[in-house]
Each structure stands twice: as structure tokens, then as C-alpha cells.
Scaffold this motif. Sequence first.
Motif, PDB file in Angstrom:
ATOM      1  N   TYR A   1     -11.294   1.647   5.650  1.00 47.37           N
ATOM      2  CA  TYR A   1     -10.287   0.951   4.605  1.00 47.37           C
ATOM      3  C   TYR A   1     -10.915   0.677   3.284  1.00 47.37           C
TER       4      TYR A   1
ATOM      5  N   THR B   1      -5.399  -3.714   1.846  1.00 43.86           N
ATOM      6  CA  THR B   1      -6.255  -2.878   2.404  1.00 43.86           C
ATOM      7  C   THR B   1      -5.436  -1.380   2.899  1.00 43.86           C
ATOM      8  N   GLU B   2      -6.234  -0.312   2.544  1.00 48.42           N
ATOM      9  CA  GLU B   2      -5.422   0.886   2.680  1.00 48.42           C
ATOM     10  C   GLU B   2      -6.425   1.969   3.259  1.00 48.42           C
ATOM     11  N   GLN B   3      -6.237   2.484   4.533  1.00 43.02           N
ATOM     12  CA  GLN B   3      -7.042   3.377   5.084  1.00 43.02           C
ATOM     13  C   GLN B   3      -7.232   4.938   4.120  1.00 43.02           C
TER      14      GLN B   3
END
Length: 729
Positions: free
Chosen positions: A345, A428-430
Motif C-alpha cells: 500500500y 492508503t491505496e494498494q
Amino acid sequence: MSIPTLAEYQDAIQNPSFCFADSELKNGQPQLNNLGLPLPITGGFASVYQITNGSNKWAIRCFLREYADQQSRYEKIHKFLRSISSPYLIDFNYQPQGIRVQGKWLPILKMQWLEGQSLNTYIKSILNNQAALQRLADDWTTLVKSLKSIGIAHGDLQHGNILVCNGKLKLIDYDGMFVPTLAGQGSHETGHPSYQHPQRSGKDFNAEIDNFAALAIHTAILAVKCESNLWWQFNNDDNMLFSREDFANPSQSQVFAMLCRLPDREIVRRVMALQQACTDPVSKVPDIDITKFKSNTPDWVIDQMLISVQENAKIRANRFAFSFKMLWKRPGMGYVKKLKQVPVYQTKTRTVTKTRTVTRPRMVTKTRMVQKTRTVKKRKAHIPFFLLDDLFGHYYVDEIETYYVSEEYKESELRQETEQYQDTETYTEQVGSRSVEERISQYISGHEKSVKSVAFSDDGSLLISGSYDNSGLIWKCETGKIKANLSFHSQKITGSATVGKYCFATSSWDKTIQIWSNSGQKIRTLRIDINSRFYAIASNADGTQIAGGLGQKQVRLWDVSSGNEIHCFKGHTRKVLSVAFSPDANFIVSGSSDLSIRVWNIRQKECKFVLYGHTDEVNIVAVSPDGKLIASGGNDGTVFIWNAKTGNQLMKINAKASEVYALVFSPDSQYVISGGSDHIIRCWDVNSGREIGHLDGHSDSIRGLAISTDGTKLASCGDDQLVILWTLK
């Protein structure tokens, strides 16, 4: 006059009112043993019985030996002690006709009964308390000087005659005491041989006769304060540290040699004074302060000895550290490593519109009803009958009336309102994934019966174990997982060994030795031509030869490459329980249940020498990596260290176990590690015999030990069916 036997005294004392002349003793009761008979404490000259009358207790000494001036001696001692006062002595009453045995009146000594510990028992209780041992040494010095100032000597200073009562020293048993009124008479006894000068005789009887014993006791107390393990190594319950043999041959004494290597200058001076006193005349023995002692060894030599001891200790400390922790034990829980994908992430920020509720004040118009009054005129008739209104007329009166009207007003109040605003937030971003190692716990099986032996591979990455369940297992040291199961043997496996760089070997009661590759493949079988079990196995350093110990009193030697037998060594009179090669492969050492260790010359095919010292079966032998030392352990609970070249005994170590089954030297040859019936792995300094550490992980007897060539791994096995791998912390 014939002296009664111990049994005759016991019979008489069963009836105190009849046998004693003393009125207090007549009404007393003797302490009884489990058979209901009076309980004696027996010495060389007398047996002692405890008699209790209410809160009073007495010790009654009944003589087992008689000498001509017995009565006059005790009367002089009694008279002199009554004339002085000493906190270390007790009063006694000599009764010439004190006890009646088989119709004859005989002498006794009546003394106060003291409740306390013998000196040996007390020292054991404070063995790890240096401050208490120093106080004891100081108290002992004060006691000895006190006796000298009075001009008397006890004559038999030893652990059994010295009691510690509530922390205070007391002396008992005055059979050999010297008092000034006995000067010139000589003595009928010369004291305990483990405390007395080897040349002392009955003619040596004066106020100086305690010098030797007092110095020996004081030196022993200070020595165990400096190194407590000396007690377990040299105390045999009938001495402190020294024995008659040590005093008779001080230059050959192991205890004197070890005490001279203690890192304390004052103790070394006392040891040398005592050692020199053994060969000097009795009259020249120094007092406890050794102030008048003139050593044959110059002070600078003592200083050099201390420097050498300290330097050697530093070298040994830098070369090997017995500091291990348990890495794994089998059977038991282990861990399996697996890879798994986990998301990755990333943290970002963004602007968002949000709504919020706020509270604000505002003015509002409201309406309310207000009460008011006014005056009005009302017409009234003079006569309150409406029919007469016109006849009599009217009159008017003022009246106040109430009425209500509405009115507006303004008021401030708080109201909640919603509004929108701009804000920044993180999220958060994968952004991907990655591989990670996961440890999964699982139960790993092992042996199902006692494990007899262990051995490391040449590089220390693998470990082999042999068990009474007929199987051998090869373990991966890093994970504790089984690499191979060696199940060819049909009976108990009794030994394991490393053969060269890439092989292992196992011996069994099935009369075979199997040679295996590191992967567990059987390479070769070695057989014998007689009906005998194998009890031990060993391989030389390069793996070209294998030796086996047989139940038929033999040691056999094979060539590994051809499988041919090289020689059969005979000489033991009982089964051979252990074998080991010297590092140069010129000698084989064997230990047997015939109580002996034999050193065999391989080239000359003969016994070089036989070593005796153990008092029970010799279970294990080991040779140090430098080839200079041999260690042996047996069912007598001791470890012996021998000079491998001369066969001389260098040290005897009390291993603190009833039986010793396993031994291995450290890679630097400075320490030997033992395992036995106490379930504890112990490490001993071969130069001092001192225990430097121990490991506790087994729950039953330890049967096998092995150490890797770099000294970073230690393996153990035992009757609890466990194989344990230890690694440096």
C-alpha cells in the motif's frame, strides 16, 4: 577393668533410673532410634547419648577405650576449665562411677547438650555466601587466638568437634585437650588424620599442637570462599578439603596444586605455608596468622604465579564461552517457513468537501399575551329590580377591569446550522504486492525411546542421533527437521559418529556398524565374527578408521574404505562401554565396566597404559582436541582428567550427578562438558575443576553430548527421548 561394648551400654541406658548415679540423669529419658533403643553417636574413644529431663538436655559420653591416667586427666581438664571463662568451651562433669553396666560402675562425662550444625554441614549451607564464609574465617581466627591466650589446645580440631550454634562457634570432645597442668604427660591420641600434621605423635603435646589443624581449617574456609566448587571436588564428608595423603605427599597433592592456582595472593601464601609445614617438624608449624612463617618460595615467584593464573584465565575466557540457549528440541514444536504474497500500500492525500454543523446566535421576533387593566363607568340602578329602573332612575360608578392584548418582542437564541467546507485527508491505496516468509508452527516427531548418542557433521549443518527404538535420525540443525530416517538396524542403536566430511556411522546391539551418507543412504555394513553387542563407536579425524567397543571385552578397529578389520584389542575384563580416538589417530582410548581406562597404540597394536581411579563402571571417555588430555566419567559420579602422554591423573571432579554418561571437550581443550543422571549439562574448567556454567533442559538422564567444531552448537540427548540443540546466545 573391662570396657563394655556399645550394645551393653545401650542395654543399660534403656533403664536410666537404674543405671545412672546422677539424680538428674536418673529421672531423664534417652533419645531412641527407630528400633526403640538408645541412639548413640559413636567416635573412636566414646559413644555419646542424649538424655532429656524436662527442658534440660545432657550429652553423656560412655568410654569405649580406657587408659591408665584417664580419671586424673579429666579431673585436671575439668578443674582448669572451671577456673577460666571462654565462650567457645562448655563445662563438663567427670563422674568416676557414673553408670552401672552389668553390675559394674564405670566412668562417664556429663556435658551440656548443644543444638547446632557441625562445621561441614554449616559450610555447605553457606557455600555460595562469600560474606558468611569470610565471617566464619574471622570467627575461627578469633577462636584459635582465644585458646592460645589461655594457654590451652583442643588437640583434635576437626569438623565433627566444631559446632555452629546460632552462628557461634563451640568446641566439643576434650579427650585430647592440653591444659597447663598436663604439661609433660604426652597424649593418648593424635587427632583426625585429615587435619593433623603427618609427623604428629603422642609426644607432641603442648599449647602449640593446634597450629597445623587451625591453619588447615582456616585455609580451607578461605579457599572455598574464593572457589566454592573446590568443596564438591575434594570434600568426602570426613574432611574439609585435605586428606592424610595430601599432608603426607604435599608435592603430589592435587588439592595443593589447585589451591596454588587460586587468584588470591593471601590464600596462596597460606597454602604454601601449610604445604611447607607438612614437611617441617611439628614444632615449626606457624600459627594461624603465619606472621613468623618464612616461605621457601620468594614473594616474586608467588607474584609471577598469580600473573600467570590471571593471564591464562583471560585467554580461556576469550577462547570459549559456555553461553548457550536452546534452539530446538525434538520431539516438539517446530516452525516451517513458507512464502506468501501480501499487498503493498501507498499513502496519498486529497482535498474533499465536508459538511459540518455549527451553532450561532440570532435575533427572532416573537408574540406574547400581556395582561392590562382599565377604568370604565358602569350604570347601576338604585333599586335592584329591573321593573323599577325607570321609576327610580340610575347612577354611574367607576370600575377597573382586566383585559389581554398581544404584543411583539425580539429575543436572541442559539441555533444549529449546517455548512460545507474544504479539507485535506490521507488515504492508503494498494499499488502492488510482495513475497514474505511466514513461520508456521507444527509438531515435529522424533525418537520414541531413550536416545543414546549424537554427533555433528563435519560442517555442523547436520546432526545424527541414535536411539534404543532401533532408529537413527539425521536432523537439519537450522530448522530441526528430519532429513533422513535410518531404520536398517534391528536392535538398539548404541553409538553414533561422524565419518569424514560426508558420512555418519551407527553401532547397534544387532552386531553391526552401518555407514551412511549425509543424505541417509546406506554405504557399508561392518560385521563381527563373534556373538557380541556393540556398546560404542568412534571414528578418527579423517574418517579412514572406525573403532567399536564390544560386550565381549574387546575393541575392534576397521578400515572404512575396504571394510576390513585391522586389529582386535584385548585386555579389558568386562564389556567396553566407550571408545575415542586421539586427534592424530595414533591411539584409541577405551572405558569399561571393569573400572579401567585403557590407551591402545594403533601402530604397535598394544596397550600403552591402563588408568585406574574410578570406583564403578566407566561409561564414557573423551580425548581433548589438542590431544593432551583424556577425560573419563562413570557410575561413581566423578569425572577424571588424565595426562594423555603419561597417564598421570591430573584432576578428579565431583560431577554433582550419581552417574556420568556423557563427556565432550570444548574446541580449545580448556573445558569438558558432562551430562548424567541429574539431567543437567555442566561445563568444567580442566585447569581448576571449577564449574563455569550449566544448562537445564532435560527431564531424565543425559546419555549423549556433541559439540560442533567451531563451538557454536551443542547437542544433547537422553532417556527423556529428547534430542536438544543448543546454540550460542
